[in-house]
Design a protein around this motif. Structure first.
Motif, mmCIF file in Angstrom:
data_model
loop_
_atom_site.group_PDB
_atom_site.id
_atom_site.type_symbol
_atom_site.label_atom_id
_atom_site.label_comp_id
_atom_site.label_asym_id
_atom_site.label_seq_id
_atom_site.Cartn_x
_atom_site.Cartn_y
_atom_site.Cartn_z
ATOM 1 N N THR A 47 2.000 6.019 -7.433
ATOM 2 C CA THR A 47 1.008 6.943 -7.974
ATOM 3 C C THR A 47 1.617 8.329 -8.162
ATOM 4 O O THR A 47 1.424 8.979 -9.194
ATOM 5 N N TRP B 1 -5.486 2.650 2.725
ATOM 6 C CA TRP B 1 -5.083 1.257 2.883
ATOM 7 C C TRP B 1 -3.866 1.118 3.798
ATOM 8 O O TRP B 1 -3.748 0.136 4.545
ATOM 9 N N MET C 281 -2.040 -0.037 -10.675
ATOM 10 C CA MET C 281 -2.268 1.401 -10.573
ATOM 11 C C MET C 281 -1.807 2.113 -11.841
ATOM 12 O O MET C 281 -2.478 3.032 -12.336
ATOM 13 N N TRP D 190 -4.446 5.162 -1.434
ATOM 14 C CA TRP D 190 -3.438 4.269 -0.858
ATOM 15 C C TRP D 190 -3.141 4.588 0.599
ATOM 16 O O TRP D 190 -2.823 3.680 1.381
ATOM 17 N N THR D 191 -3.249 5.853 0.988
ATOM 18 C CA THR D 191 -3.008 6.159 2.403
ATOM 19 C C THR D 191 -4.101 5.563 3.290
ATOM 20 O O THR D 191 -3.843 5.204 4.445
ATOM 21 N N GLY E 18 2.290 1.619 -3.357
ATOM 22 C CA GLY E 18 1.244 2.060 -4.269
ATOM 23 C C GLY E 18 1.076 3.572 -4.255
ATOM 24 O O GLY E 18 0.911 4.210 -5.304
ATOM 25 N N GLY E 19 1.121 4.164 -3.059
ATOM 26 C CA GLY E 19 1.041 5.614 -2.955
ATOM 27 C C GLY E 19 2.228 6.299 -3.596
ATOM 28 O O GLY E 19 2.080 7.308 -4.309
ATOM 29 N N ALA F 276 0.835 -1.203 0.000
ATOM 30 C CA ALA F 276 0.000 0.000 0.000
ATOM 31 C C ALA F 276 0.871 1.255 0.000
ATOM 32 O O ALA F 276 0.586 2.230 -0.711
ATOM 33 N N SER F 277 1.944 1.236 0.771
ATOM 34 C CA SER F 277 2.837 2.387 0.823
ATOM 35 C C SER F 277 3.518 2.606 -0.524
ATOM 36 O O SER F 277 3.655 3.740 -0.999
ATOM 37 N N VAL G 50 0.760 -4.291 -7.364
ATOM 38 C CA VAL G 50 -0.019 -3.101 -7.016
ATOM 39 C C VAL G 50 0.350 -1.943 -7.939
ATOM 40 O O VAL G 50 -0.516 -1.231 -8.460
#
Length: 401
Positions: free
Chosen positions: A226, A378, A353, A375-376, A222-223, A219-220, A349
């Motif tokens: 992005t 998640w 994205m 993402w934050t 992924g952010g 998740a981190s 991920v």
């Protein structure tokens, strides 16, 4: 190897990832214009690299458990240098996409082995501290990458940025050949057998600690992805920032990430992994929310995004060392396979994205701001639930590979 040598080599190996992505980000608009290609194809030079990076680790990991870390590092870095030269000389966008995919696959060997080396040498909690030191080095490399990429593109062209990647890979190859000593204590001759491999992956994917920390690190990342995939278009094309200004912004982004890794090392002995991640989750969610709300109100300027993004990066500097080392921690005898699976999930991920962003870049800041916000949420969910429940590192006694 001395402790300093280990941290230096880990920093360079892990640093291959940000330099390979960040150095050419300022060149993306120029690269698109040079080939007369649509934005979606330019995005593919990044998403293809990351997909190959993630999938290749599923092969490199078991290979490193079978033959050792050093042979895999030498093979991967040699291929990385070759792909760097191929990217520099690419005659078309399609050729560049192919060479970048090869480069991503080769990069997978280096980054995967770096995470496995940490588990070879250190117990999980100490591994998180060592990983944070190595990721500080990664942050310094990332800090220099975007400004250098912007300068090279401004003075020469995008091909100069690609050539620097080949030279950096050659430096890493030389240091690994001359300074690295094998860290795998016992090779597993069965690691590449299909039945053994499938059993190992099943064991890893069913372990709650692996799943908790992989959810956090994915998740981190992924952010971060992005932001990386959209930032050059948003800041330069939408908000009018120059290449040099964009490089400076990315350098600041990396500097705050380095500060986050220092914060991680400050928190770990005081709070432990789970509480450190819990507090960092608050930073992440605050950053995502402060970034998204102004954009939903129609505000489009740099100062509505940058401070919030820096909050996110501070949290990212805690989540990545804790998440990556925590995911591999239960598997000292299958560190390569566990590292590979963790890396694969992060890149899966990123690819998903990237595919979404390729069709949703609408000339506004919202794909960036709302994507990071997603993402934050998640990150916070993983940090406050899964990691709190399953984050205490315990060894998996029935490791297959």
């Amino acid at each position: 190897m001395t402790a300093g040598t280990i941290v230096l080599l880990l920093s360079l190996l892990l640093g291959l990832q940000p330099i390979t992505t960040d150095l050419y980000l300022p060149a993306l608009p120029a690269l698109t214009s040079s080939f007369g290609a649509p934005m979606a194809q330019a995005q593919l030079t990044l998403t293809a690299l990351l997909l190959a990076f993630g999938v290749s680790q599923l092969v490199w990991g078991p290979l490193s458990d079978r033959f050792g870390r050093k042979p895999i590092l030498l093979t991967g870095l040699g291929a990385y240098v070759l792909a760097g030269v191929g990217s520099t000389l690419a005659p078309s966008m399609m050729a560049l996409i192919v060479w970048r995919a090869v480069q991503g696959a080769a990069m997978g060997a280096a980054v995967m082995c770096a995470r496995a080396i940490v588990r070879d040498l250190y117990a999980p909690t100490q591994g998180a501290r060592v990983m944070s030191k190595a990721l500080s080095g990664l942050g310094v490399i990332a800090l220099l990458s975007a400004p250098l990429g912007g300068l090279l593109t401004e003075v020469f062209n995008w091909r100069a940025a690609m050539l620097v990647l080949a030279l950096f890979g050659a430096l890493c190859l030389g240091l690994i050949a001359s300074r690295f000593e094998e860290t795998l204590q016992q090779q597993n001759p069965k690691a590449m057998q299909i039945t053994t491999l499938l059993a190992t992956w099943k064991l890893i994917l069913r372990h709650p600690t692996f799943l908790a920390f992989s959810a956090l690190s994915a998740a981190s990342y992924g952010g971060l992805f992005t932001f990386l995939a959209t930032s050059s278009f948003v800041f330069m094309n939408v908000l009018g920032l120059s290449k040099t200004g964009y490089g400076a912004l990315m350098a600041l982004n990396s500097l705050v990430y380095v500060a986050g890794t220092f914060l991680c090392r400050h928190w770990l002995p005081r709070f432990g992994v789970r509480r450190a991640v819990k507090w960092a989750g608050m930073l992440s969610l605050a950053g995502g929310t402060l970034m998204a709300v102004p954009s939903l109100m129609g505000v489009q300027n740099i100062w509505a995004i940058l401070p919030a993004q820096l909050l996110f990066m501070m949290g990212h500097g805690v989540h990545q060392p804790c998440g990556q080392s925590g995911a591999v921690g239960p598997f000292p005898q299958a560190a390569g396979a566990a590292s590979a699976m963790n890396g694969f999930l992060m890149m899966l991920v990123a690819f998903a994205m990237g595919s979404w962003l390729g069709t949703h870049m609408d000339g506004s800041v919202k794909p960036l701001t709302l994507g990071v916000w997603f993402w934050t949420a998640w990150i916070a969910l993983s940090a406050w639930t899964l990691v709190q429940k399953y984050g205490e590192p315990t060894l998996c006694r029935n490791q297959t590979a």
